[in-house]
Design a protein around this motif. Structure first.
Motif, PDB file in Angstrom:
ATOM      1  N   MET A 488      -4.161  15.674   1.686  1.00  0.00           N
ATOM      2  CA  MET A 488      -3.227  14.592   1.402  1.00  0.00           C
ATOM      3  C   MET A 488      -3.096  13.655   2.599  1.00  0.00           C
ATOM      4  O   MET A 488      -3.087  12.424   2.443  1.00  0.00           O
ATOM      5  CB  MET A 488      -1.865  15.159   1.019  1.00  0.00           C
ATOM      6  CG  MET A 488      -1.797  15.739  -0.382  1.00  0.00           C
ATOM      7  SD  MET A 488      -1.961  14.479  -1.672  1.00  0.00           S
ATOM      8  CE  MET A 488      -0.456  13.529  -1.429  1.00  0.00           C
ATOM      9  N   ASP A 489      -2.991  14.222   3.796  1.00  0.00           N
ATOM     10  CA  ASP A 489      -2.845  13.382   4.989  1.00  0.00           C
ATOM     11  C   ASP A 489      -4.057  12.471   5.164  1.00  0.00           C
ATOM     12  O   ASP A 489      -3.914  11.279   5.493  1.00  0.00           O
ATOM     13  CB  ASP A 489      -2.663  14.253   6.237  1.00  0.00           C
ATOM     14  CG  ASP A 489      -1.305  14.925   6.276  1.00  0.00           C
ATOM     15  OD1 ASP A 489      -0.391  14.457   5.553  1.00  0.00           O
ATOM     16  OD2 ASP A 489      -1.149  15.918   7.014  1.00  0.00           O
ATOM     17  N   HIS A 490      -5.247  13.031   4.949  1.00  0.00           N
ATOM     18  CA  HIS A 490      -6.462  12.211   5.071  1.00  0.00           C
ATOM     19  C   HIS A 490      -6.461  11.080   4.050  1.00  0.00           C
ATOM     20  O   HIS A 490      -6.787   9.927   4.375  1.00  0.00           O
ATOM     21  CB  HIS A 490      -7.700  13.089   4.887  1.00  0.00           C
ATOM     22  CG  HIS A 490      -8.985  12.327   4.871  1.00  0.00           C
ATOM     23  ND1 HIS A 490      -9.554  11.779   6.006  1.00  0.00           N
ATOM     24  CD2 HIS A 490      -9.822  11.993   3.840  1.00  0.00           C
ATOM     25  CE1 HIS A 490     -10.677  11.156   5.694  1.00  0.00           C
ATOM     26  NE2 HIS A 490     -10.850  11.266   4.383  1.00  0.00           N
ATOM     27  N   GLU A 491      -6.083  11.404   2.817  1.00  0.00           N
ATOM     28  CA  GLU A 491      -6.073  10.382   1.766  1.00  0.00           C
ATOM     29  C   GLU A 491      -5.055   9.294   2.069  1.00  0.00           C
ATOM     30  O   GLU A 491      -5.323   8.100   1.873  1.00  0.00           O
ATOM     31  CB  GLU A 491      -5.753  11.043   0.421  1.00  0.00           C
ATOM     32  CG  GLU A 491      -5.924  10.135  -0.783  1.00  0.00           C
ATOM     33  CD  GLU A 491      -7.370   9.821  -1.073  1.00  0.00           C
ATOM     34  OE1 GLU A 491      -7.620   8.877  -1.843  1.00  0.00           O
ATOM     35  OE2 GLU A 491      -8.266  10.500  -0.528  1.00  0.00           O
ATOM     36  N   LEU A 492      -3.899   9.683   2.547  1.00  0.00           N
ATOM     37  CA  LEU A 492      -2.856   8.701   2.863  1.00  0.00           C
ATOM     38  C   LEU A 492      -3.252   7.828   4.044  1.00  0.00           C
ATOM     39  O   LEU A 492      -2.951   6.624   4.066  1.00  0.00           O
ATOM     40  CB  LEU A 492      -1.531   9.416   3.141  1.00  0.00           C
ATOM     41  CG  LEU A 492      -0.886  10.109   1.941  1.00  0.00           C
ATOM     42  CD1 LEU A 492       0.346  10.884   2.363  1.00  0.00           C
ATOM     43  CD2 LEU A 492      -0.523   9.088   0.855  1.00  0.00           C
ATOM     44  N   GLN A 493      -3.908   8.399   5.025  1.00  0.00           N
ATOM     45  CA  GLN A 493      -4.375   7.605   6.156  1.00  0.00           C
ATOM     46  C   GLN A 493      -5.394   6.561   5.704  1.00  0.00           C
ATOM     47  O   GLN A 493      -5.359   5.408   6.158  1.00  0.00           O
ATOM     48  CB  GLN A 493      -4.974   8.521   7.221  1.00  0.00           C
ATOM     49  CG  GLN A 493      -3.937   9.353   7.973  1.00  0.00           C
ATOM     50  CD  GLN A 493      -4.566  10.391   8.871  1.00  0.00           C
ATOM     51  OE1 GLN A 493      -5.790  10.470   8.988  1.00  0.00           O
ATOM     52  NE2 GLN A 493      -3.732  11.205   9.510  1.00  0.00           N
ATOM     53  N   MET A 494      -6.304   6.960   4.819  1.00  0.00           N
ATOM     54  CA  MET A 494      -7.285   6.003   4.292  1.00  0.00           C
ATOM     55  C   MET A 494      -6.592   4.913   3.490  1.00  0.00           C
ATOM     56  O   MET A 494      -6.937   3.731   3.592  1.00  0.00           O
ATOM     57  CB  MET A 494      -8.308   6.737   3.421  1.00  0.00           C
ATOM     58  CG  MET A 494      -9.171   7.726   4.179  1.00  0.00           C
ATOM     59  SD  MET A 494     -10.173   6.922   5.451  1.00  0.00           S
ATOM     60  CE  MET A 494     -11.220   5.891   4.429  1.00  0.00           C
ATOM     61  N   ALA A 495      -5.599   5.305   2.688  1.00  0.00           N
ATOM     62  CA  ALA A 495      -4.874   4.316   1.887  1.00  0.00           C
ATOM     63  C   ALA A 495      -4.105   3.354   2.778  1.00  0.00           C
ATOM     64  O   ALA A 495      -4.032   2.153   2.494  1.00  0.00           O
ATOM     65  CB  ALA A 495      -3.918   5.027   0.920  1.00  0.00           C
ATOM     66  N   ALA A 496      -3.518   3.861   3.863  1.00  0.00           N
ATOM     67  CA  ALA A 496      -2.777   2.997   4.782  1.00  0.00           C
ATOM     68  C   ALA A 496      -3.704   2.001   5.452  1.00  0.00           C
ATOM     69  O   ALA A 496      -3.354   0.825   5.633  1.00  0.00           O
ATOM     70  CB  ALA A 496      -2.058   3.851   5.820  1.00  0.00           C
ATOM     71  N   LEU A 497      -4.904   2.441   5.818  1.00  0.00           N
ATOM     72  CA  LEU A 497      -5.866   1.527   6.435  1.00  0.00           C
ATOM     73  C   LEU A 497      -6.298   0.443   5.457  1.00  0.00           C
ATOM     74  O   LEU A 497      -6.390  -0.736   5.813  1.00  0.00           O
ATOM     75  CB  LEU A 497      -7.089   2.316   6.919  1.00  0.00           C
ATOM     76  CG  LEU A 497      -6.890   3.200   8.162  1.00  0.00           C
ATOM     77  CD1 LEU A 497      -8.142   4.036   8.424  1.00  0.00           C
ATOM     78  CD2 LEU A 497      -6.570   2.332   9.373  1.00  0.00           C
ATOM     79  N   GLN A 498      -6.565   0.828   4.198  1.00  0.00           N
ATOM     80  CA  GLN A 498      -7.027  -0.139   3.206  1.00  0.00           C
ATOM     81  C   GLN A 498      -5.939  -1.147   2.852  1.00  0.00           C
ATOM     82  O   GLN A 498      -6.215  -2.330   2.648  1.00  0.00           O
ATOM     83  CB  GLN A 498      -7.511   0.585   1.950  1.00  0.00           C
ATOM     84  CG  GLN A 498      -8.792   1.382   2.164  1.00  0.00           C
ATOM     85  CD  GLN A 498      -9.227   2.125   0.923  1.00  0.00           C
ATOM     86  OE1 GLN A 498      -8.585   2.032  -0.125  1.00  0.00           O
ATOM     87  NE2 GLN A 498     -10.307   2.879   1.019  1.00  0.00           N
ATOM     88  N   SER A 499      -4.687  -0.681   2.784  1.00  0.00           N
ATOM     89  CA  SER A 499      -3.586  -1.573   2.410  1.00  0.00           C
ATOM     90  C   SER A 499      -2.961  -2.260   3.623  1.00  0.00           C
ATOM     91  O   SER A 499      -2.081  -3.108   3.464  1.00  0.00           O
ATOM     92  CB  SER A 499      -2.499  -0.789   1.669  1.00  0.00           C
ATOM     93  OG  SER A 499      -1.924   0.202   2.516  1.00  0.00           O
TER      94      SER A 499
END
Length: 538
Positions: A488-499
């Motif tokens: 989950m942390d990895h996915e959220l970090q990627m989402a934060a970078l994209q957004s």
């Protein structure tokens, strides 16, 4: 019996006026997103752009009258012909769907209360009059404590005044306090997994009288997946062929091609680019349409014999020389991309201004450096092969998974809740419409689109995605697949970078709107799909 839940003998009629009174957000949670392949291509496109592997059109080429941009919505093609004016529909209350899209605003799709009878149950909940009276008294006391009414001291307003002034609010609070827990208990006793929003067919609630509510709801049906590990599909090889590599290199060369003037005195031939000016008039227009608006362009480039060039232009220009004036008549097909020309005949006056040729660069170190940050052509070749291998691996994996999901759905048939299908159609349309807005489509153009046809076109794909999600959820349960906090942390970090949104801000937002749970469910489905794919022989 107080709070008894039971099945009704016969289905009732949906009443939207009753629906808005009930706190269904406290009864059923919003269904999770259905399965869809994640857009791994976004990073691929970004990588291509940064590395120079994304070819562009030939410099200066104009093809205004040759083709028109067509936006694609998942599973269907949207064009300027997809309007209510061109696709009239019968006027029905349930089919009405107003789309007022603004690029920066959210969008809600409202569709009729259609449920799948194969996975629908009807439930009745009754609450004794004494409990209803207590709930009314509690709600009235609550408003009495905080109400501020001129002429009365805080907390001293007569209960009769409170009940009269806040009648609708008190009634809603009574329903809110009595219904959700009882409804949930009744559903849980049945062992069902409800989805979507229940639809109320009967509701009676008055102080001193029993509360009565009848509602229908959809649920995820129970079905066997025994033998799912035996379902197999072919798993093709993902090696890149030499032909595929050469095609990609050729596309890169074409992206750096130059258009240069031809100095020699000769006529146009296939492969040349003609620089022309043109003016055309639409022929045989129906009475009342404007026949004076010309179709014209200046210094446009047309490839003689090009696959995107209208044949009539190639025929007229082939053999012509600069300075020559020509005439051409073009009959555009009914499905031509530009709605203003589709099905029309246009008579053109054309002036040839120059002959130009397209020159491809040599495949050497200079070419590699022009493409991107490559030290040599050998370095570029290595990177291109790596890129093609990754792209083909993702493509083969995606296509194979789709065939595997279809095989699983065929092996284990079950009815799909219509509310989930409609939600998935909404999501597919939202993604497509946001993409169209990003391409410049105006809200007014969106309002004119034929959404009845578009919703129908999306239905089969949406239903397949919902069925895949349900199957993956069942298999994940059988395989005891979980999503770790690290995942989950990895996915959220990627989402934060994209957004481009701070991670903490993103977590708060997703926690409030239920997005964290949806992300966890999607990751679980992806892990399940990957497991099934890895087990395939080949």
């Amino acid at each position: 019996m107080d709070g008894a839940g039971r099945f009704a003998d016969s289905p009732g009629r949906f009443d939207p006026a009753l629906q808005s009174l009930l706190p269904w957000n406290k009864v059923f949670s919003r269904p999770q997103c259905a399965w869809r392949h994640r857009a791994a291509d976004e990073s691929e496109v970004r990588q291509r752009r940064q590395s120079g592997l994304c070819p562009a059109a030939a410099s200066g080429a104009k093809r205004e009258f040759l083709s028109a941009p067509v936006a694609r919505l998942e599973g269907d093609t949207l064009s300027s012909t997809d309007t209510l004016e061109n696709n009239p529909q019968p006027e029905t209350a349930e089919g009405t769907h107003d789309h007022s899209h603004d690029q920066d605003q959210g969008h809600e799709h409202q569709h009729g209360p259609v449920l799948n009878p194969d996975c629908t149950r009807e439930l009745v909940v009754d609450v004794e009059a004494a409990e209803v009276t207590k709930a009314y008294r509690r709600a009235a006391n609550h408003y009495r404590q905080y109400a501020r009414i001129p002429g009365f001291r805080p907390g001293k307003v007569p209960e009769t005044v409170i009940r009269h002034k806040f009648a609708s609010e008190i009634r809603k609070e009574v329903i809110d306090s009595l219904l959700p827990d009882r409804f949930n208990r009744a559903v849980n006793e049945l062992g069902l997994r409800p989805v979507g929003q229940p639809q109320v067919t009967e509701l009676s609630v008055e102080d001193g009288a029993p509360l009565h509510v009848k509602a229908v709801f959809e649920y995820i049906p129970d079905f066997s997946i025994e033998g799912y590990t035996d379902v197999r599909v072919e798993k093709p090889a993902a090696e890149v062929t030499e032909e595929e590599f050469q095609q990609e290199i050729e596309r890169l060369r074409e992206s750096r091609a130059t258009i240069e003037p031809v100095e020699e005195d000769r006529a146009l031939k296939d492969g040349d680019w003609a620089q022309i000016s043109y003016k055309g008039r639409i022929q045989d227009l129906p009475e009342g349409e404007d026949a004076d608006a010309p179709v014209e362009g200046q210094d446009s480039l047309v490839e003689i014999g090009g696959k995107e060039t209208v044949e009539a232009f190639t025929h007229a220009l082939r053999g012509a020389k600069p300075g020559q004036e020509l005439k051409a008549e073009v009959v555009y097909p009914a499905d031509y991309g530009e709605a203003g020309l589709a099905g029309k005949t246009v008579a053109y006056d054309v002036e040839v201004k120059a002959i130009k040729k397209r020159t491809l660069p040599d495949l050497d170190d200079e070419f590699a450096k022009e493409i991107g940050n490559y030290e040599s052509y050998a370095d570029l070749e290595t990177r291109v092969r790596e890129y093609l291998a990754n792209r083909k691996r993702r493509s083969v994996e995606s296509e194979t998974k789709d065939r595997l999901f279809a095989a699983l759905a065929e092996r284990f048939p079950f009815p799909v809740p219509e509310s989930l299908v409609q939600d998935q159609i909404d999501q597919r349309l939202d993604r497509g419409l946001r993409a169209l807005a990003a391409q410049g489509m105006s809200p007014d153009q969106m309002r004119r689109m034929d959404f009845t046809r578009l919703r129908a076109a999306q239905r089969d794909s949406a239903a397949a995605e919902v069925k895949t999600s349900i199957l993956l959820d069942r298999i994940a349960h059988e395989e005891n697949i979980t999503v770790s906090d690290e995942d989950m942390d990895h996915e959220l970090q990627m989402a934060a970078l994209q957004s481009r949104e701070p991670l903490d801000t993103l977590k708060v937002r997703l926690t409030e709107n239920g997005g964290l749970a949806r992300i966890r469910e999607q990751l679980k489905r992806e892990k399940t799909a990957n497991l099934l794919y890895e087990r395939l022989p080949g």
